[in-house]
Scaffold this active site. Structure first.
Site, PDB file in Angstrom:
ATOM      1  N   GLY A  19      12.857 -54.096 -13.548  1.00  0.00           N
ATOM      2  CA  GLY A  19      13.395 -55.453 -13.449  1.00  0.00           C
ATOM      3  C   GLY A  19      14.263 -55.903 -14.596  1.00  0.00           C
ATOM      4  O   GLY A  19      14.748 -57.036 -14.605  1.00  0.00           O
ATOM      5  N   GLU A  30       9.270 -48.968 -14.886  1.00  0.00           N
ATOM      6  CA  GLU A  30      10.059 -48.419 -13.778  1.00  0.00           C
ATOM      7  C   GLU A  30      11.477 -48.997 -13.738  1.00  0.00           C
ATOM      8  O   GLU A  30      11.853 -49.660 -12.780  1.00  0.00           O
ATOM      9  CB  GLU A  30       9.359 -48.743 -12.452  1.00  0.00           C
ATOM     10  N   PRO A  31      12.267 -48.740 -14.758  1.00  0.00           N
ATOM     11  CA  PRO A  31      13.630 -49.284 -14.729  1.00  0.00           C
ATOM     12  C   PRO A  31      14.502 -48.533 -13.720  1.00  0.00           C
ATOM     13  O   PRO A  31      14.471 -47.305 -13.669  1.00  0.00           O
ATOM     14  CB  PRO A  31      14.139 -49.029 -16.152  1.00  0.00           C
ATOM     15  N   CYS A  90      35.079 -58.172   8.765  1.00  0.00           N
ATOM     16  CA  CYS A  90      35.260 -59.361   9.593  1.00  0.00           C
ATOM     17  C   CYS A  90      34.179 -60.380   9.285  1.00  0.00           C
ATOM     18  O   CYS A  90      33.261 -60.590  10.096  1.00  0.00           O
ATOM     19  CB  CYS A  90      35.226 -58.968  11.060  1.00  0.00           C
ATOM     20  N   TYR A 148      22.035 -50.416  -6.682  1.00  0.00           N
ATOM     21  CA  TYR A 148      21.946 -51.249  -5.476  1.00  0.00           C
ATOM     22  C   TYR A 148      23.287 -51.517  -4.805  1.00  0.00           C
ATOM     23  O   TYR A 148      23.447 -52.540  -4.137  1.00  0.00           O
ATOM     24  CB  TYR A 148      21.210 -52.575  -5.778  1.00  0.00           C
TER      25      TYR A 148
END
Ligand SMILES: Cc1ncc(COP(=O)(O)O)c(C=O)c1O
Ligand SMILES: N[C@@H](CCCC[NH3+])C(=O)O
Length: 463
Positions: free
Chosen positions: A278, A320-321, A391, A421
């Site tokens: 996080g 947990e990076p 669109c 991401y």
């Protein structure tokens, strides 16, 4: 339509949203090292280079849009996290940020562990040779098949997310004649200062088991009774893109409090704590992220202090990076297709990708930076909105950006900090082809995830 200088400063400055940075950077050609990967610079011709290769040559060879990932930077960030936490802790790279066979191999070589949250990520990890004992399996609704595969492979831990799953994992492990190492994911009741869609430790959401109301303590009670499980610790992940360490502090304190209760009730000291990922990165020059060593020192001190005051042995810590490792290492390269000036409003610069390769702006209102990278320009700054070709009017890549006013079709733009991401959340919206990921290192570039083709798309249609 004229692109002459705005008499009172940058054109369209009046439409900047309130609270946004007040104006354009002094020099649009300068690349802020906080938001660009380490080997990025400009050559004598003003063309941006990464890993010694210039983006015009890269665009020619690999096409646009494409993600270019700086391998040296990725490896350096892995090492920085590993060194910061030292031998007494484990760093699990969160594969959801971006995963591929090459990434797994690099992680393996750099001594990091891997957090996977689906059968697909697990398959990739195993196929690339990550030792199973260095893999953690996450997910709030792991299927029986996913759990079975993980237990069979011998993953180092499964992070339990619900009471039902706990029983499921225990039965599968027993059936396979194994005892599975597990952690219990708890929700600590922290309101992390981030977008609500990516905060995960407040109580009203789908992940984990609440500390509040004794739910997590009850989960520990039940886990300890199940023969198929070896309960090794407690897990907490409070959200994503967080800068403020206060949330982690509260989380650590509450997790240690649970360890204390477990010791008092069951006479055992659970040996591990995982504080999740996080940690935020710089998407724009306004962001000021912490370095891994600062994070490691802060987290280590909090846990040590809390354990000392509770009379507990210091548990083995893990983190947990995902974003903080891969996010800054890549940029997306686009070609400008059209430039449309809306007098008195803003200028829309359309590129050849969009929400299919970066959904984060549309989904989280995320902020990004952008630069003209195929040349330098002395033209005045122009407030622009970089949009995609889909669109959808919400198909925005960079909501507010200053670009030189002479930006034109054929120019290359790059959006930095898209390593996390973006490719992993990419879609085929409008039947677009997901872009390749090209790793660049020491003057050489190689595709680590290839561009999709129309044949790939057509192969899915079997009706
Ligand atoms: C359990 C867990 N661990 C780690 C991460 C990685 O988060 P980030 O990429 O923000 O470091 C996530 C995603 O938010 C997660 O859900
Ligand atoms: N996908 C999100 C974060 C959620 C990560 C997984 N829990 C992002 O782009 O910021």
């Amino acid at each position: 339509m004229s692109r002459s200088a705005h008499p009172a400063g940058p054109r369209h400055a009046d439409v900047l949203p309130e609270g946004h940075y007040a104006g354009p950077p002094a020099d649009l050609n300068t690349l802020d090292p906080r938001v660009w990967s380490r080997t990025v610079g400009r050559n004598a011709d003003g063309v941006v280079t990464v890993g010694g290769l210039d983006v015009t040559a890269l665009a020619e060879e690999f096409g646009t849009p494409a993600y270019f990932l700086d391998e040296d930077d990725f490896r350096a960030r892995c090492r920085a996290w590993k060194d910061a936490f030292g031998p007494e802790a484990d760093v699990f790279y969160a594969g959801k940020a971006f995963l591929s066979l090459a990434i797994v191999r690099w992680l393996n070589e750099e001594g990091l562990n891997l957090d996977v949250c689906s059968g697909g990520e697990l398959a990739t990890a195993l196929a690339a040779g990550m030792p199973a004992e260095r893999i953690a399996l996450h997910g709030n609704n792991k299927s029986t098949e996913e759990i079975t595969r993980a237990v069979e492979a011998g993953v180092g831990r499964i992070v339990l997310d619900s009471f039902q799953e706990m029983v499921r994992v225990a039965h599968i492990a027993e059936r396979l004649g194994k005892r599975q190492r597990v952690q219990i994911r708890v929700t600590v009741g922290v309101e992390a200062h981030t977008h609500e869609f990516i905060a995960t430790a407040h109580e009203d959401q789908k992940f984990g088991i609440a500390l509040a109301g004794g739910q997590a303590a009850e989960a520990v009670r039940r886990a300890l009774k199940l023969d198929g499980l070896e309960l090794i610790g407690i897990h907490s992940h409070i959200g994503s893109q967080i800068f403020d360490m206060a949330g982690f502090e509260v989380s650590a304190r509450r997790v240690v409090q649970l360890l204390t209760e477990v010791r008092d009730e069951h006479g055992i000291e659970l040996p591990e704590i995982d504080l999740g990922g996080g940690l935020g990165i710089a998407y724009t020059s306004d962001d000021d992220p912490r370095e891994p060593h600062e994070i490691a020192t802060a987290l280590g001190e909090i846990v040590r202090r809390e354990c000392e005051s509770a009379g507990l042995r210091m548990p083995r810590l893990s983190v947990e990076p995902g974003r903080a490792i891969v996010g800054p290492t890549a940029f997306t390269l686009y070609e400008v297709g059209t430039v449309k000036e809306l007098e008195g409003l803003r200028t829309y610069v359309s590129v050849d990708g969009g929400m299919s390769d970066n959904i984060r702006t549309a989904l989280y209102d995320a902020e990004y930076s952008v630069a003209l990278v195929s040349r330098t320009s002395d033209a005045e700054p122009m407030l622009s909105r970089v949009v995609g070709k889909h669109c959808e009017s919400g198909d925005i890549v960079v909501r507010d950006a200053f670009l030189p006013a002479d930006v034109a079709p054929g120019d290359l733009l790059a959006v930095p900090a898209t390593g996390a991401y973006c490719r992993s959340m990419a879609s085929n919206y409008n039947h677009s082809l997901r872009p390749p990921v090209v790793a660049v290192k020491d003057g050489a570039a190689r595709v680590i995830v290839r561009r999709e083709t129309e044949e790939d798309l057509l192969r899915l249609d079997v009706g």
